[in-house]
Design a protein around this motif. Sequence first.
Motif, PDB file in Angstrom:
ATOM      1  N   ARG A 105      12.703 -10.777   5.662  1.00 13.93           N
ATOM      2  CA  ARG A 105      11.311 -11.241   5.559  1.00 13.93           C
ATOM      3  C   ARG A 105      11.210 -12.398   4.559  1.00 13.93           C
ATOM      4  N   GLN A 154       6.572  -6.150   2.211  1.00 17.63           N
ATOM      5  CA  GLN A 154       5.377  -6.868   1.762  1.00 17.63           C
ATOM      6  C   GLN A 154       5.779  -8.033   0.866  1.00 17.63           C
ATOM      7  N   VAL A 155       5.190  -9.173   1.113  1.00 17.47           N
ATOM      8  CA  VAL A 155       5.472 -10.351   0.290  1.00 17.47           C
ATOM      9  C   VAL A 155       4.654 -10.253  -1.003  1.00 17.47           C
ATOM     10  N   ASP A 191      -0.636  -4.702  -8.257  1.00 16.56           N
ATOM     11  CA  ASP A 191      -0.874  -3.414  -7.618  1.00 16.56           C
ATOM     12  C   ASP A 191      -0.054  -3.241  -6.340  1.00 16.56           C
ATOM     13  N   ARG A 209      -6.378  -1.396   1.700  1.00 22.69           N
ATOM     14  CA  ARG A 209      -5.031  -1.908   1.441  1.00 22.69           C
ATOM     15  C   ARG A 209      -4.036  -0.772   1.261  1.00 22.69           C
ATOM     16  N   ARG A 210      -2.992  -0.806   2.052  1.00 26.08           N
ATOM     17  CA  ARG A 210      -1.893   0.150   1.922  1.00 26.08           C
ATOM     18  C   ARG A 210      -2.361   1.597   1.850  1.00 26.08           C
ATOM     19  N   LEU A 265       0.972   0.719   9.927  1.00 29.43           N
ATOM     20  CA  LEU A 265       0.989   0.624   8.466  1.00 29.43           C
ATOM     21  C   LEU A 265       2.256  -0.067   7.988  1.00 29.43           C
ATOM     22  N   GLY A 310       2.165  -3.909   7.795  1.00 34.87           N
ATOM     23  CA  GLY A 310       1.325  -4.616   6.827  1.00 34.87           C
ATOM     24  C   GLY A 310      -0.144  -4.363   7.079  1.00 34.87           C
ATOM     25  N   ASP A 311      -0.964  -4.910   6.196  1.00 39.20           N
ATOM     26  CA  ASP A 311      -2.392  -4.610   6.249  1.00 39.20           C
ATOM     27  C   ASP A 311      -3.025  -5.054   7.552  1.00 39.20           C
ATOM     28  N   LEU A 333       2.425 -20.447   6.944  1.00 38.73           N
ATOM     29  CA  LEU A 333       2.677 -19.028   6.643  1.00 38.73           C
ATOM     30  C   LEU A 333       1.949 -18.083   7.597  1.00 38.73           C
ATOM     31  N   LEU A 384       3.544 -15.466   9.799  1.00 39.51           N
ATOM     32  CA  LEU A 384       4.229 -14.383   9.092  1.00 39.51           C
ATOM     33  C   LEU A 384       3.235 -13.380   8.506  1.00 39.51           C
ATOM     34  N   ASP A 385       1.943 -13.543   8.816  1.00 42.79           N
ATOM     35  CA  ASP A 385       0.933 -12.619   8.300  1.00 42.79           C
ATOM     36  C   ASP A 385       0.924 -12.624   6.772  1.00 42.79           C
ATOM     37  N   VAL A 386       1.076 -13.801   6.192  1.00 38.62           N
ATOM     38  CA  VAL A 386       1.064 -13.961   4.739  1.00 38.62           C
ATOM     39  C   VAL A 386       0.103 -15.102   4.419  1.00 38.62           C
ATOM     40  N   GLU A 424      -1.058 -17.399  -2.288  1.00 44.85           N
ATOM     41  CA  GLU A 424      -1.496 -16.008  -2.358  1.00 44.85           C
ATOM     42  C   GLU A 424      -0.586 -15.110  -1.548  1.00 44.85           C
ATOM     43  N   ALA A 425      -0.174 -14.003  -2.159  1.00 45.02           N
ATOM     44  CA  ALA A 425       0.590 -12.985  -1.449  1.00 45.02           C
ATOM     45  C   ALA A 425      -0.138 -11.658  -1.641  1.00 45.02           C
ATOM     46  N   LEU A 426       0.574 -10.561  -1.515  1.00 44.20           N
ATOM     47  CA  LEU A 426      -0.071  -9.253  -1.529  1.00 44.20           C
ATOM     48  C   LEU A 426      -1.000  -9.014  -2.713  1.00 44.20           C
ATOM     49  N   PRO A 427      -0.638  -9.423  -3.931  1.00 43.54           N
ATOM     50  CA  PRO A 427      -1.526  -9.081  -5.057  1.00 43.54           C
ATOM     51  C   PRO A 427      -2.898  -9.751  -5.031  1.00 43.54           C
TER      52      PRO A 427
END
Lengths: 267, 267
Positions: free
Chosen positions: A152, A175-176, A197, B74-75, B98, B101-102, B160, B163-165, B180-183
């Motif tokens: 990924r 997850q990125v 988080d 989220r998650r 799940l 990813g979200d 991006l 890639l769902d990011v 921006e990524a997951l956080p």
Amino acid sequence: MLALIAGQGRLPGLLAAAMEDSGRAFRVAELEGFPAEGLGGRPTLRFRLEHLGTLLGRLLDEGAREVCLAGAIRRPVIDMSEVDAATGPLVPRIAEALRAGDDGALRAVVAIFEEAGLRVVGAGDIAPGLLMPEGVPTRAQPDARHEGDAQRAAAVLAALAPLDVGQGCVVSGGQVLAIEALPGTDWMLASLAAGHDGPKGGLLMKAPKAGQDRRFDLPAIGVDTVRGAAAAGLDGIVIEAGGVLALNREAILAEADSRGLFLWVRP
Amino acid sequence: MLALIAGQGRLPGLLAAAMEDSGRAFRVAELEGFPAEGLGGRPTLRFRLEHLGTLLGRLLDEGAREVCLAGAIRRPVIDMSEVDAATGPLVPRIAEALRAGDDGALRAVVAIFEEAGLRVVGAGDIAPGLLMPEGVPTRAQPDARHEGDAQRAAAVLAALAPLDVGQGCVVSGGQVLAIEALPGTDWMLASLAAGHDGPKGGLLMKAPKAGQDRRFDLPAIGVDTVRGAAAAGLDGIVIEAGGVLALNREAILAEADSRGLFLWVRP
């Protein structure tokens, strides 16, 4: 004779040592404002970007046939009032390249050296030991989940490569978590270490940009990278075989083993 | 009757208020563990993901014909020992989603609702006021350099998207400062505010992923986004027209004006 153009960091010192060990003639030219480490008491030319043309002439006069650009030169500025006669004709190209970002600036300087008849060689050519062989030389080993995370991360870096962005990416559990941008790897890892988080574990991947000229500006890892990855709670580091410099292999492996991280040199 | 499936944040409360204003019938179902704000004393169903099948049956029994997913989920995790009979058949799909990813999780839930005969509507359909018209409604205005930064940020996000990011990117002077990524956006802005060695100024761009289903999970900005952008030293915020929810337009504009930031709703 090889001209070693030194920017910031440890790479110039490592390459100077490798040149000395090989017994080949070389000359170090250090860019002011971007202090290189580990050059010790070696005689060096110091130069400013505003005098690049003069430096080039001097290196040629001294018999330079090859040139290696080593170390980081990030966002240099040109003071037009300080540009000398030999550099004046080069300024428009350098200035335009600086606007295109760090890679663009390096490409422009490399092109100027090549047009002067110098052959550009990479750090890996001078010190092949900086490029680690494929495999996992640490006690800790990646598992199947890490393989998925590495895929990924590689996909993210590949998607960004055409934009001249991203030599690093952190992924955990698919997850990125972070994508490296201008502030760099250490900054990215420190930001994650400050708390987020997302899921724990995961890995940092470092790789050169697809299509990148591997003779200059390869990404690098060092002991600080291992410490930063550990502080960010990662399980390990993945570097692309042949495309990432390991600035002190023994110390990197010792640090990774002491912190329980894997280092994976991935094909 | 419309079923409002509420996750975390302010959006569910804003949509409930909009439904009340419109006089249309609706029912709020709140996912445990993802506290929605602003629902006040409204009667809500509370449910767990392990009982999704039962919730769906109940909403249909009550006459639901439409459903809107609002707020962040989220998650989420599924406790297999708590899955009830009506949800059991859905678990493999939810579990697989799940892992994707979200976005994957939301798409799976939406598909399950649609197969049950419910029409999925977006937050913008319920509360069109959340989507701001094109233009720059702040006193501060973007300049030509910001146009270039916006183009670069848009290119990064577009690269991006497959890639769902990435629903956010910070660019200054043509340099990508953060992706921006997951956080999330607030984390990204706080990391920049903590200090970095890149250029000052620049902008935050928020946009939905290309090809994203705009009926759910649109990115959103709020007053906190403006504060975070100001703390990070940015000049302004760019949102894609029709693709980003403004959670409290008046407060956002007041905050931006008081801090001298522009807000640019870009076609």
